[in-house]
Design a protein around this motif. Structure first.
Motif, short mmCIF file in Angstrom:
data_model
loop_
_atom_site.label_atom_id
_atom_site.label_comp_id
_atom_site.label_asym_id
_atom_site.label_seq_id
_atom_site.Cartn_x
_atom_site.Cartn_y
_atom_site.Cartn_z
N CYS A 198 -5.45 -0.31 -3.40
CA CYS A 198 -4.76 -1.10 -4.43
C CYS A 198 -5.70 -2.06 -5.14
O CYS A 198 -5.25 -2.89 -5.95
N ASN B 17 2.57 1.78 -3.23
CA ASN B 17 1.60 2.22 -4.22
C ASN B 17 1.35 3.73 -4.11
O ASN B 17 1.28 4.44 -5.10
N TYR C 211 0.83 -1.21 0.00
CA TYR C 211 0.00 0.00 0.00
C TYR C 211 0.86 1.26 0.00
O TYR C 211 0.64 2.18 -0.79
#
Lengths: 235, 235, 235, 235
Positions: B58, A228, A225
């Motif tokens: 995500c 990302n 996460y």
């Protein structure tokens, strides 16, 4: 001690990239400002890699330094961070620790100068002692072994130590764990702060924390996460 | 029960995309961090679709899972989220519910560990009970039917339940409604917090909430807005 | 009343674009969420232009509506915002007003439900009454002339009125002034909130506000700044 | 006084670019809104360069002005900022000062209207007096020499002065130092605010500040960091 892996060897490529990502994550999540650093122990050696006197948000694989646990230069950019003894002294006294982060976290600072405690107010705090992390009361940058040892002593066997009027140091068994703990310590700091404005919150007890710690967990979700977010969300 | 629509059938394409958008909205609006999930009931079936052990931010249509209301695997990535019973148990006991969101909302956490109440302080709270949502006091991740049932029981017939030291679960008749409610619950949490620092605010009464609920409303404006923010504003 | 300028006439092009920019600024500065609207009086006519049931952040020149001060449709998208009477009733009773903004501002909401006052704590508050704006206590969306008139009555001759559990309405002699006042009202709300947590701040007195109001000011700097932020900073 | 370097001479190119970067940094870090300015003394002259009536966030090298310490126009855009005497009067009375920043900082404003003090709660405050900066109580924009001199008098020999209901003025030996001090003053303001909500924090004493000030420091790390954030992080 086995032959030391060189900082520019291909064996350390992945670790160095992860270390740089870790620094960027702390910056991107608003935990660090221009200061602070993350380190990682060199596998199989009494040495560590950290950023060479550069802001975590500006770190690159070409701006790293390798030092041994006495601070001797072993490779990379020969400009150790001001407070390299934070890493050296903790890694020396804690063989279980693979990675250390030091930040000037806002929330750790607040709790470092007040009698209120940063306690497990959410299950995210399950890695913390039930009464919260201890405080290192030392003054001055941790630029020598004496201060570094005192800091390591204050940390003891725990996951984190607040540093009075300064920030914190957080340790873990991997870079990923240190990043998760550092970001969660900041979240828990904010949440404790908010709750304490309304009275004494109902903290999780040691027995309750044990229930959460007994639950199986999936690895790496938080890391994926944060990476990302760092690379720019592509919804 | 009618023949189950397969997760990869074209009939579910739009619903799956909306579910992924919903996850991204919660992330983009700062409600979720790396954890939490949104689910949607499969039309005409005792089954639901949610994200397969991935952070909401995500999520992709290729990382979804379909399960029945006992948690049995029905399709997609075979890695159910840790806390699938939140969805299964609520959807089983609440036939009126089409979608469920579970987040580690900061504001729900604060109100879950204090005697203060998250009440309708703004007309945005018109979907809430006049005394605010109940609190599920259970400890531990909701990884089995027993905990899931206790959570559903705490939710009762309401729109939302706070989960002590954990977050919340919010339900609705559509994905859009769940997202609106979840984001508004967080806003109301912050606003209650801010106001309570200055004394007892003048909350909306049940009669006053009824006035707001009687007003006609236009659908989808909030959803269009959140999608717009998600995709990047083009002024 | 002179012949009405058509909404799609070239004479209104610039005004419509400025109105859309104003909506986007309120969104970009975090004052509005999915709801709220800005209006502008049609030059020389008892009519106004506002956004047609769309979020301020999603507004475009093709999603505007023109209405007269009784709410009759005069052009554009035939979907008046739910609360058009806010604009119609204020513009009817205040010939000095050219533009009106209605938002669900967080800070106005907080001060609308508490006895604390949103007062001039900074020179930015020099446009406000020394005791802060009044509060409209009415409940329910302002969807009819009766509620709109009550709101206009609460506003009186002032620059702004808080709306209990709802937000605020702000007026000005131009779109630019309404935007400056709306953003500053929110800033002052936050700053009053923060200061009041520590005790009674030393507010600016009426005589002191007069000193600031006597100072010459340069026009448009704030507007240029907000537009710059909106379009994306090019440092 | 030596012959004055012209504002458009190549000798000042780098300094002007740094001044514009400094303005953008204050904007990017959320310290300034549409108002405020940074100035720099022209090397070897009783003159300074600042932005010409433009928001810091919109500053460019083509929107600068050069004035002498009495405010006379010496070059660039002939539109001095409203409050040029802040710079002129401080630079005249403080030969050690090279750069001055004036902002409407939220945190300085809060501490300017309350008896609470903005004190060194973190080592970042080591540049401050142990009891925090003084407060200029004057009312009205600083548009004449009389107000400017009163402000300079309130500043005295210190690094910063809060301006009641207005903001602050911060000085330094370089543009970089002024930016570091201005951003840290805001951070310390926020941190003092947060801590004071829980009681009296344990501030750094004069002796403890001396320990931090005795530590060697590396130059420019913060500046590199802020520039990096400004130009867009490239991880």
């Amino acid at each position: 001690m086995a032959k030391l892996t060189a900082l520019d060897s291909s064996e350390l490529k992945e670790l160095k990239e992860k270390l740089v990502d870790a620094c960027h994550i702390l910056d991107n999540e608003g935990i660090t400002d221009g200061y602070g650093h993350v380190s990682v122990r060199v596998p199989g050696a009494d040495a560590f890699v950290t950023i060479a006197n550069v802001s975590p948000g500006c770190a690159t694989v070409r701006r790293l330094i390798m030092q041994d646990l006495d601070g001797n230069y072993l490779g990379g950019v020969n400009a150790p961070p001001n407070e390299w003894p934070i890493h050296a002294c903790i890694l020396k006294t804690r063989p279980d620790v693979v990675s250390v982060a030091h930040t000037h976290s806002k929330w750790s600072t607040i709790f470092s100068v007040l009698p209120i405690k940063l306690k497990p107010i959410h299950q995210y705090g399950k890695f913390l002692p039930v009464d919260g992390p201890p405080i290192y009361e030392g003054v001055g940058l941790v630029r020598d072994i004496e201060r570094g040892s005192a800091l390591a002593n204050a940390l003891g066997k725990g996951p984190a130590v607040l540093m009075r009027a300064h920030g914190d140091a957080v340790v873990g068994e991997s870079i990923e764990q240190v990043i998760e703990r550092t970001t969660r310590l900041a979240m828990l700091g904010e949440w404790n702060h908010l709750a304490l404005l309304h009275g004494e919150p109902k903290y999780l007890t040691a027995a309750e924390l044990a229930v959460y710690n007994a639950d199986q967990r999936f690895p790496m979700r938080g890391w994926e996460y944060y990476i990302n977010r760092l690379k720019g969300r592509k919804y």
